[in-house]
Design a protein around this motif. Structure first.
Motif, PDB file in Angstrom:
ATOM      1  N   MET A  23       0.821  -1.189   0.000  1.00 45.16           N
ATOM      2  CA  MET A  23       0.000   0.000   0.000  1.00 45.16           C
ATOM      3  C   MET A  23       0.866   1.254   0.000  1.00 45.16           C
ATOM      4  N   ALA A  24       2.026   1.183   0.583  1.00 47.05           N
ATOM      5  CA  ALA A  24       2.898   2.360   0.656  1.00 47.05           C
ATOM      6  C   ALA A  24       3.250   2.876  -0.732  1.00 47.05           C
ATOM      7  N   ASP A  25       3.421   1.967  -1.703  1.00 46.90           N
ATOM      8  CA  ASP A  25       3.726   2.396  -3.073  1.00 46.90           C
ATOM      9  C   ASP A  25       2.570   3.179  -3.673  1.00 46.90           C
ATOM     10  N   LEU A  26       1.347   2.716  -3.435  1.00 51.55           N
ATOM     11  CA  LEU A  26       0.180   3.420  -3.972  1.00 51.55           C
ATOM     12  C   LEU A  26       0.003   4.774  -3.304  1.00 51.55           C
ATOM     13  N   VAL A  27       0.175   4.838  -1.996  1.00 47.34           N
ATOM     14  CA  VAL A  27       0.042   6.107  -1.276  1.00 47.34           C
ATOM     15  C   VAL A  27       1.128   7.079  -1.740  1.00 47.34           C
ATOM     16  N   ALA A  28       2.339   6.583  -1.927  1.00 44.96           N
ATOM     17  CA  ALA A  28       3.423   7.435  -2.412  1.00 44.96           C
ATOM     18  C   ALA A  28       3.129   7.967  -3.813  1.00 44.96           C
ATOM     19  N   ALA A  29       2.375   7.192  -4.607  1.00 41.27           N
ATOM     20  CA  ALA A  29       2.020   7.607  -5.961  1.00 41.27           C
ATOM     21  C   ALA A  29       0.811   8.535  -5.985  1.00 41.27           C
ATOM     22  N   GLY A  30       0.148   8.721  -4.824  1.00 37.66           N
ATOM     23  CA  GLY A  30      -0.960   9.666  -4.760  1.00 37.66           C
ATOM     24  C   GLY A  30      -2.290   9.094  -4.317  1.00 37.66           C
ATOM     25  N   ALA A  31      -2.354   7.811  -4.011  1.00 41.93           N
ATOM     26  CA  ALA A  31      -3.599   7.215  -3.522  1.00 41.93           C
ATOM     27  C   ALA A  31      -3.858   7.675  -2.089  1.00 41.93           C
ATOM     28  N   PRO A  32      -5.125   7.784  -1.697  1.00 36.98           N
ATOM     29  CA  PRO A  32      -5.423   8.183  -0.323  1.00 36.98           C
ATOM     30  C   PRO A  32      -4.916   7.155   0.690  1.00 36.98           C
ATOM     31  N   GLU A  33      -4.436   7.647   1.818  1.00 35.86           N
ATOM     32  CA  GLU A  33      -4.023   6.756   2.896  1.00 35.86           C
ATOM     33  C   GLU A  33      -5.276   6.222   3.574  1.00 35.86           C
ATOM     34  N   LEU A  34      -5.275   4.942   3.869  1.00 37.73           N
ATOM     35  CA  LEU A  34      -6.453   4.289   4.437  1.00 37.73           C
ATOM     36  C   LEU A  34      -6.356   4.186   5.952  1.00 37.73           C
ATOM     37  N   PRO A  35      -7.517   4.069   6.610  1.00 36.83           N
ATOM     38  CA  PRO A  35      -7.499   3.873   8.066  1.00 36.83           C
ATOM     39  C   PRO A  35      -6.833   2.556   8.437  1.00 36.83           C
ATOM     40  N   GLU A  36      -6.436   2.444   9.682  1.00 41.96           N
ATOM     41  CA  GLU A  36      -5.819   1.224  10.212  1.00 41.96           C
ATOM     42  C   GLU A  36      -6.734   0.025   9.958  1.00 41.96           C
ATOM     43  N   GLY A  37      -6.165  -1.056   9.456  1.00 47.15           N
ATOM     44  CA  GLY A  37      -6.925  -2.273   9.208  1.00 47.15           C
ATOM     45  C   GLY A  37      -7.512  -2.366   7.811  1.00 47.15           C
ATOM     46  N   TRP A  38      -7.410  -1.297   7.022  1.00 47.61           N
ATOM     47  CA  TRP A  38      -7.897  -1.313   5.648  1.00 47.61           C
ATOM     48  C   TRP A  38      -6.697  -1.427   4.710  1.00 47.61           C
ATOM     49  N   PHE A  39      -6.923  -1.984   3.534  1.00 45.06           N
ATOM     50  CA  PHE A  39      -5.857  -2.091   2.543  1.00 45.06           C
ATOM     51  C   PHE A  39      -6.451  -2.100   1.141  1.00 45.06           C
ATOM     52  N   TYR A  40      -5.594  -1.811   0.167  1.00 42.08           N
ATOM     53  CA  TYR A  40      -5.991  -1.866  -1.241  1.00 42.08           C
ATOM     54  C   TYR A  40      -5.694  -3.256  -1.783  1.00 42.08           C
ATOM     55  N   ARG A  41      -6.567  -3.739  -2.647  1.00 42.61           N
ATOM     56  CA  ARG A  41      -6.304  -4.960  -3.401  1.00 42.61           C
ATOM     57  C   ARG A  41      -6.581  -4.640  -4.867  1.00 42.61           C
ATOM     58  N   VAL A  42      -5.579  -4.849  -5.711  1.00 39.07           N
ATOM     59  CA  VAL A  42      -5.755  -4.702  -7.151  1.00 39.07           C
ATOM     60  C   VAL A  42      -5.899  -6.099  -7.713  1.00 39.07           C
ATOM     61  N   LYS A  43      -6.992  -6.321  -8.448  1.00 36.46           N
ATOM     62  CA  LYS A  43      -7.230  -7.666  -8.962  1.00 36.46           C
ATOM     63  C   LYS A  43      -7.744  -7.599 -10.391  1.00 36.46           C
ATOM     64  N   GLU A  44      -7.544  -8.701 -11.090  1.00 34.53           N
ATOM     65  CA  GLU A  44      -8.025  -8.811 -12.460  1.00 34.53           C
ATOM     66  C   GLU A  44      -9.312  -9.616 -12.467  1.00 34.53           C
ATOM     67  N   GLU A  45     -10.332  -9.024 -13.030  1.00 31.72           N
ATOM     68  CA  GLU A  45     -11.592  -9.730 -13.250  1.00 31.72           C
ATOM     69  C   GLU A  45     -11.529 -10.208 -14.701  1.00 31.72           C
ATOM     70  N   TYR A  46     -11.269 -11.482 -14.881  1.00 29.96           N
ATOM     71  CA  TYR A  46     -11.022 -12.026 -16.209  1.00 29.96           C
ATOM     72  C   TYR A  46     -12.172 -11.739 -17.160  1.00 29.96           C
TER      73      TYR A  46
END
Length: 98
Positions: free
Chosen positions: A1-24
């Motif tokens: 998540m640190a890479d996404l936040v460093a790139a400009g994504a919003p920082e999330l509350p404690e216990g939350w995270f981003y998941r990037v996934k492919e929907e085939y």
């Protein structure tokens, strides 16, 4: 998540995270998830619109921003519904039966 936040994504509350996934067959999606005891639950999500960006990192960060916006809107709606639930029931203008 640190890479996404460093790139400009919003920082999330404690216990939350981003998941990037492919929907085939559909495309890529960013999910905001909340860590549970043994698993996680989806809080919000947004599709990555790769055709609008030359830089794919910017496309993912854009999807992160929209997912964060949707998570805030969902929280506002849930708060309003909880406040409305306090009014459930009959409301007799005469004060009810004695």
């Amino acid at each position: 998540m640190a890479d996404l936040v460093a790139a400009g994504a919003p920082e999330l509350p404690e216990g939350w995270f981003y998941r990037v996934k492919e929907e085939y067959g559909v495309g890529f999606k960013v999910e905001i998830r909340e860590q549970q005891r043994f698993t996680s639950r989806e809080v919000s999500s947004s599709w990555v619109h790769e055709n609008r960006f030359d830089d794919m990192a910017a496309a993912v960060v854009d999807a992160c921003r929209y997912a964060y916006l949707y998570a805030g809107e969902r929280a506002d709606t849930q708060a309003k519904l909880a406040a409305l639930a306090e009014f459930l029931g009959d409301h007799d203008p005469k004060g009810g039966r004695a």
